[in-house]
Design a protein around this motif. Structure first.
Motif, PDB file in Angstrom:
ATOM      1  N   ASP A 190     -29.274  40.727  11.311  1.00 43.96           N
ATOM      2  CA  ASP A 190     -28.922  40.940   9.907  1.00 43.96           C
ATOM      3  C   ASP A 190     -29.809  40.106   8.968  1.00 43.96           C
ATOM      4  OD1 ASP A 190     -27.538  41.831   7.669  1.00 43.96           O
ATOM      5  OD2 ASP A 190     -25.979  40.305   7.843  1.00 43.96           O
ATOM      6  N   HIS A 358     -31.328  31.701  10.769  1.00 45.95           N
ATOM      7  CA  HIS A 358     -30.836  31.771  12.142  1.00 45.95           C
ATOM      8  C   HIS A 358     -31.982  31.506  13.106  1.00 45.95           C
ATOM      9  CE1 HIS A 358     -26.769  33.255  11.612  1.00 45.95           C
ATOM     10  NE2 HIS A 358     -27.166  34.261  10.875  1.00 45.95           N
ATOM     11  N   TYR A 383     -29.378  35.490  18.980  1.00 47.60           N
ATOM     12  CA  TYR A 383     -28.461  36.089  18.012  1.00 47.60           C
ATOM     13  C   TYR A 383     -27.921  37.402  18.560  1.00 47.60           C
ATOM     14  CZ  TYR A 383     -27.327  37.852  13.246  1.00 47.60           C
ATOM     15  OH  TYR A 383     -26.719  38.325  12.108  1.00 47.60           O
ATOM     16  N   TRP A 384     -26.583  37.521  18.552  1.00 42.36           N
ATOM     17  CA  TRP A 384     -25.910  38.743  18.985  1.00 42.36           C
ATOM     18  C   TRP A 384     -26.253  39.145  20.430  1.00 42.36           C
ATOM     19  CZ3 TRP A 384     -26.087  42.166  13.866  1.00 42.36           C
ATOM     20  CH2 TRP A 384     -25.295  41.545  12.879  1.00 42.36           C
ATOM     21  N   ASN A 421     -26.118  32.106  18.002  1.00 42.32           N
ATOM     22  CA  ASN A 421     -25.179  32.571  16.978  1.00 42.32           C
ATOM     23  C   ASN A 421     -24.442  33.819  17.428  1.00 42.32           C
ATOM     24  OD1 ASN A 421     -24.305  32.553  13.976  1.00 42.32           O
ATOM     25  ND2 ASN A 421     -24.979  34.658  14.310  1.00 42.32           N
ATOM     26  N   GLU A 422     -23.115  33.744  17.456  1.00 40.60           N
ATOM     27  CA  GLU A 422     -22.240  34.895  17.726  1.00 40.60           C
ATOM     28  C   GLU A 422     -22.694  35.709  18.917  1.00 40.60           C
ATOM     29  OE1 GLU A 422     -21.856  37.215  14.181  1.00 40.60           O
ATOM     30  OE2 GLU A 422     -20.615  35.729  13.200  1.00 40.60           O
ATOM     31  N   ASN A 479     -17.912  31.066  13.557  1.00 39.96           N
ATOM     32  CA  ASN A 479     -17.971  31.871  12.340  1.00 39.96           C
ATOM     33  C   ASN A 479     -16.663  32.642  12.230  1.00 39.96           C
ATOM     34  OD1 ASN A 479     -20.593  30.985  12.383  1.00 39.96           O
ATOM     35  ND2 ASN A 479     -21.486  32.970  12.951  1.00 39.96           N
ATOM     36  N   TYR A 481     -14.473  35.463   9.484  1.00 40.39           N
ATOM     37  CA  TYR A 481     -14.511  36.251   8.253  1.00 40.39           C
ATOM     38  C   TYR A 481     -13.140  36.824   7.890  1.00 40.39           C
ATOM     39  CZ  TYR A 481     -19.505  35.699   7.799  1.00 40.39           C
ATOM     40  OH  TYR A 481     -20.754  35.157   7.584  1.00 40.39           O
ATOM     41  N   TYR A 485     -14.397  40.950   6.798  1.00 33.71           N
ATOM     42  CA  TYR A 485     -14.359  41.942   7.882  1.00 33.71           C
ATOM     43  C   TYR A 485     -12.950  42.009   8.458  1.00 33.71           C
ATOM     44  CZ  TYR A 485     -19.409  41.427   7.658  1.00 33.71           C
ATOM     45  OH  TYR A 485     -20.695  41.373   7.209  1.00 33.71           O
ATOM     46  N   GLU A 509     -19.580  29.565   9.488  1.00 35.15           N
ATOM     47  CA  GLU A 509     -19.711  30.650   8.500  1.00 35.15           C
ATOM     48  C   GLU A 509     -18.342  31.115   8.046  1.00 35.15           C
ATOM     49  OE1 GLU A 509     -22.048  34.136   9.659  1.00 35.15           O
ATOM     50  OE2 GLU A 509     -23.540  32.819  10.580  1.00 35.15           O
ATOM     51  N   TRP A 555     -21.228  31.098   4.390  1.00 37.70           N
ATOM     52  CA  TRP A 555     -22.285  32.119   4.413  1.00 37.70           C
ATOM     53  C   TRP A 555     -22.330  32.794   3.060  1.00 37.70           C
ATOM     54  CZ3 TRP A 555     -26.006  32.388   7.723  1.00 37.70           C
ATOM     55  CH2 TRP A 555     -26.809  33.529   7.758  1.00 37.70           C
ATOM     56  N   PHE A 560     -29.639  37.735   0.458  1.00 38.94           N
ATOM     57  CA  PHE A 560     -30.919  37.881   1.170  1.00 38.94           C
ATOM     58  C   PHE A 560     -31.101  39.321   1.617  1.00 38.94           C
ATOM     59  CE2 PHE A 560     -29.075  38.184   5.442  1.00 38.94           C
ATOM     60  CZ  PHE A 560     -27.817  37.605   5.244  1.00 38.94           C
ATOM     61  N   ARG A 565     -27.901  46.524   5.109  1.00 35.60           N
ATOM     62  CA  ARG A 565     -26.988  46.502   3.962  1.00 35.60           C
ATOM     63  C   ARG A 565     -27.365  47.606   2.993  1.00 35.60           C
ATOM     64  NH1 ARG A 565     -22.963  43.467   6.138  1.00 35.60           N
ATOM     65  NH2 ARG A 565     -23.959  42.017   7.544  1.00 35.60           N
ATOM     66  N   ASN A 575     -27.885  41.556   1.638  1.00 32.89           N
ATOM     67  CA  ASN A 575     -26.593  41.006   2.026  1.00 32.89           C
ATOM     68  C   ASN A 575     -26.120  40.204   0.810  1.00 32.89           C
ATOM     69  OD1 ASN A 575     -24.628  39.053   2.971  1.00 32.89           O
ATOM     70  ND2 ASN A 575     -25.218  39.599   5.059  1.00 32.89           N
ATOM     71  N   LYS A 577     -23.530  38.227   0.289  1.00 34.13           N
ATOM     72  CA  LYS A 577     -22.573  37.128   0.456  1.00 34.13           C
ATOM     73  C   LYS A 577     -23.084  35.826  -0.154  1.00 34.13           C
ATOM     74  CE  LYS A 577     -20.426  39.200   4.451  1.00 34.13           C
ATOM     75  NZ  LYS A 577     -21.501  40.149   4.815  1.00 34.13           N
TER      76      LYS A 577
HETATM   77  C1  GCB Z   1     -22.392  36.793  10.639  1.00 32.20           C
HETATM   78  C2  GCB Z   1     -23.777  36.493  11.054  1.00 32.20           C
HETATM   79  C3  GCB Z   1     -24.734  36.502   9.885  1.00 32.20           C
HETATM   80  C4  GCB Z   1     -24.451  37.725   9.025  1.00 32.20           C
HETATM   81  C5  GCB Z   1     -23.055  37.580   8.474  1.00 32.20           C
HETATM   82  C6  GCB Z   1     -22.642  38.778   7.618  1.00 32.20           C
HETATM   83  O1  GCB Z   1     -21.449  36.487  11.290  1.00 32.20           O
HETATM   84  O2  GCB Z   1     -23.882  35.276  11.749  1.00 32.20           O
HETATM   85  O3  GCB Z   1     -26.038  36.543  10.368  1.00 32.20           O
HETATM   86  O4  GCB Z   1     -25.380  37.881   8.014  1.00 32.20           O
HETATM   87  O5  GCB Z   1     -22.140  37.487   9.517  1.00 32.20           O
HETATM   88  O6  GCB Z   1     -22.915  38.784   6.444  1.00 32.20           O
HETATM   89  O7  GCB Z   1     -22.045  39.684   8.172  1.00 32.20           O
END
Ligand code: GCB
Length: 600
Positions: A190, A358, A383-384, A421-422, A479, A481, A485, A509, A555, A560, A565, A575, A577
């Motif tokens: 992302d 990241h 990542y992921w 990360n995640e 992290n 949300y 989410y 995050e 976050w 960015f 997105r 994004n 956020k």
């Molecule tokens: C996350 C990720 C980050 C994403 C963010 C998002 O958990 O670590 O890289 O940009 O969520 O905005 O969904």
């Protein structure tokens, strides 16, 4: 267990093959900016080559006379040549290609770059250094390949002494930023896949016997003992090495062992580095032939129970996550000036800490953060959905981690090495990351290890984390949300957290999207009010229903670019956020967090 046996084997083999992804790479020179350098930055000619016809012939075999030869037309019998660097356009290096040429905005593939420079032979050795190239860089000097490097965010260098000629020389780099499922990161992430030679290109001159690397930091557990290790490029015993810190009236001559390594530790009384007093000392490392000057701070970071201690005192990490993307213009950042804009915003927010997400950000970013009194979380792009079972992926990750650690090992500001990360939990992933954690501990015992994990809840109302990697890390970070989410936002008023590890905890995050200037009620998605309320509720949850935390890094500092997105009129490729928009406007949530940090 059966399935992962080959993987266990490769973990044993990995250290042996380590470094061999790019056989021609020389060990990284420590602190190139403290040396005699010639900058090759400037305008480079470039050729966009989507089919890689400058590399492969018509049978798709590597061609002997690819673009890297840069042959002169009249040197060919029939004058036929289907490329011409001289007649090709130029772009600024360092710099991503996406924001310099509209046609390249979404381009993912090969671009060839060429630069010419003058060189006068001497008795010195010359290294060609790249701060970073995203992603696969094949480097040629005067038509000959000097090496290759994978990974878009870490520095690398080649000894090119034997390839240089008196007078004009040519360096050509084939850069390929195609994503791949087995790479680090994978093809799915992302953020924006900015391609190109995104950081400084330098010619670094060193004597025949030179200082390859050094580490000058406080010894683990002490606020007084400075520990020094200097490695020369030769395995010769008895070479005197001087370490001087004039302000501490320290000047010590030490001697190399048969591996060319000189070590020392001694009691001094440095003023300790901290966010309130980010004191750096001038440190000079020299031998009879070489000299490197650095600015180094001294601090002690440790974890005890559920606390993080900076210089022996418990500290709360008031942080924010940051992408390495420029304010106002959105390209990749490569200069101290642009780094300072983002970091000054973080300071204004009340931060004493930044999560550089990241992937390893450029060296200026890390150094400026340190100067401004910001502690740093350094991260690699695991990542992921990583291919945990592939040796090439492991080697690549290990290489990037090693290069980041090597580059930043003298930065007192860096307090955390983050592994990932995640990442989805599996046995193969735990082996992969567990092996990396062991490597980090072996290489550096003066910083803490963490990684951004995911939630594993106990019930609908009781949120938690349960991850086997917890035994490898010093800080449990995750992290979450809730309210975005995992909505609706009111859920933030109903849940509580229980985390059963006796380790410090960071929320690495949380957040939600808002378009700057879009207003509505607290429940109108994408409005500043929604985001502000989400922050209000999350901070309340942290105050009232979360185990004691040692820090947060919401976050994210700034909107960015991300091709994931796609919502028109709101995201438009960003994004959202950010607490600050891509145009530098502060959203309401910025002030909510600022207030909270003031009271912390
Ligand atoms: C996350 C990720 C980050 C994403 C963010 C998002 O958990 O670590 O890289 O940009 O969520 O905005 O969904």
């Amino acid at each position: 267990m059966k399935k992962i046996t080959p993987f266990i084997c490769f973990l044993f083999i990995a250290p042996l093959v380590y470094g061999q992804t790019s056989t021609e790479l020389e060990p990284l020179l420590q602190n190139v900016y403290g040396r005699n350098v010639q900058r090759l930055n400037g305008y480079w000619n470039y050729i966009i080559d989507p089919l890689e016809s400058g590399y492969y012939d018509y049978r798709h075999q590597p061609a002997a006379d690819g673009f890297f030869k840069d042959v002169k037309k009249d040197s060919l019998d029939n004058n036929l040549r289907e490329y011409d660097f001289d007649a090709s356009p130029v772009m600024a290096i360092p710099g991503d290609w996406n924001t310099q040429n509209r046609d390249l905005f979404y381009y993912e593939g090969t671009v060839w770059f060429r630069q010419k420079f003058q060189y006068q032979p001497s008795d010195k050795r010359t290294f060609l250094y790249f701060g970073a190239v995203n992603y696969d860089a094949k480097v040629y000097v005067n038509g000959k390949k000097v090496g290759e490097h994978y990974g878009g965010f870490t520095p690398f260098n080649f000894d090119v002494t034997d390839k240089l000629m008196a007078g004009e020389n040519v360096v050509i780099v084939k850069v390929d930023n195609k994503r791949s499922t087995t790479a680090v990161p994978t093809d799915n992430f992302d953020w924006f896949n900015y391609g190109g030679i995104t950081r400084d290109v330098l010619l670094v001159e060193v004597p025949k016997t030179y200082i390859q690397t050094y580490k000058v930091q406080l010894k683990k557990g002490s606020e007084k003992i400075i520990k020094v290790s200097v490695k020369l490029n030769v395995s010769t015993a008895g070479i005197p090495v001087t370490i001087a810190i004039p302000e501490l009236k320290l000047s010590k001559i030490i001697s190399t062992n048969i591996e060319g390594v000189a070590t020392w530790e001694g009691k001094e009384s440095p003023k300790l580095w901290s966010p309130k007093n980010p004191k750096l000392y001038k440190v000079i490392v020299s031998t009879y032939s070489d000299k490197v000057t650095d600015e180094i701070g001294f601090r002690q970071i440790s974890a005890r129970g559920n606390k993080v201690l900076l210089n022996g005192k418990s500290i709360f990490l008031k942080g924010v996550s940051i992408h390495e993307e420029a304010a106002f213009r959105s390209g990749r950042i490569f200069s101290a000036d642009e780094a300072r804009i983002l970091l000054a915003w973080a300071k204004d927010l009340g931060c004493n800490y930044v999560r550089l997400a990241h992937y390893p950000h450029n060296e200026q970013m890390v150094r400026e953060a340190e100067k401004m009194g910001l502690m740093v979380w350094d991260e690699i792009p695991l990542y992921w959905t990583i291919h945990w079972d592939k040796l090439e992926t492991y080697t690549n990750a290990m290489n990037q981690l090693d290069e980041m650690m090597e580059r930043d090992q003298n930065r007192a500001g860096v307090i955390i090495w983050s592994l990932a990360n995640e990442t989805p939990v599996s046995e193969a992933r735990n082996l992969f990351l567990g092996a990396l954690a062991r490597m980090v501990r072996e290489k550096d015992d003066t910083r803490l290890i963490s990684m951004a994990m995911e939630r594993k809840d106990k019930s609908k109302e009781v949120l938690s984390v349960n991850d086997d990697m917890s035994k490898h890390v010093d800080i449990i970070s995750f992290n979450q949300y809730v309210g975005w989410y995992d909505g609706p936002k009111d859920k933030l008023d109903q849940v509580k957290w229980e985390i059963d590890y006796d380790k410090p905890i960071i929320i690495s995050e949380f957040g939600g999207g808002a378009l700057a200037g879009r207003h509505g009620g607290d429940n109108d998605l994408w409005s500043e009010e929604y985001q502000a309320d989400l922050y209000r509720k999350t901070l309340k949850m942290i105050d009232e229903r979360t185990p004691t935390l040692v820090g947060i890094s919401p976050w994210v500092l700034k909107d960015f670019r991300s091709p994931r997105r796609l919502l028109p009129q709101i995201q438009d490729g960003f994004n959202r956020k950010g607490l600050i928009s891509d145009r530098g406007e502060r959203k309401q949530a910025f002030f909510i967090l600022q207030e909270w940090y003031k009271k912390k």
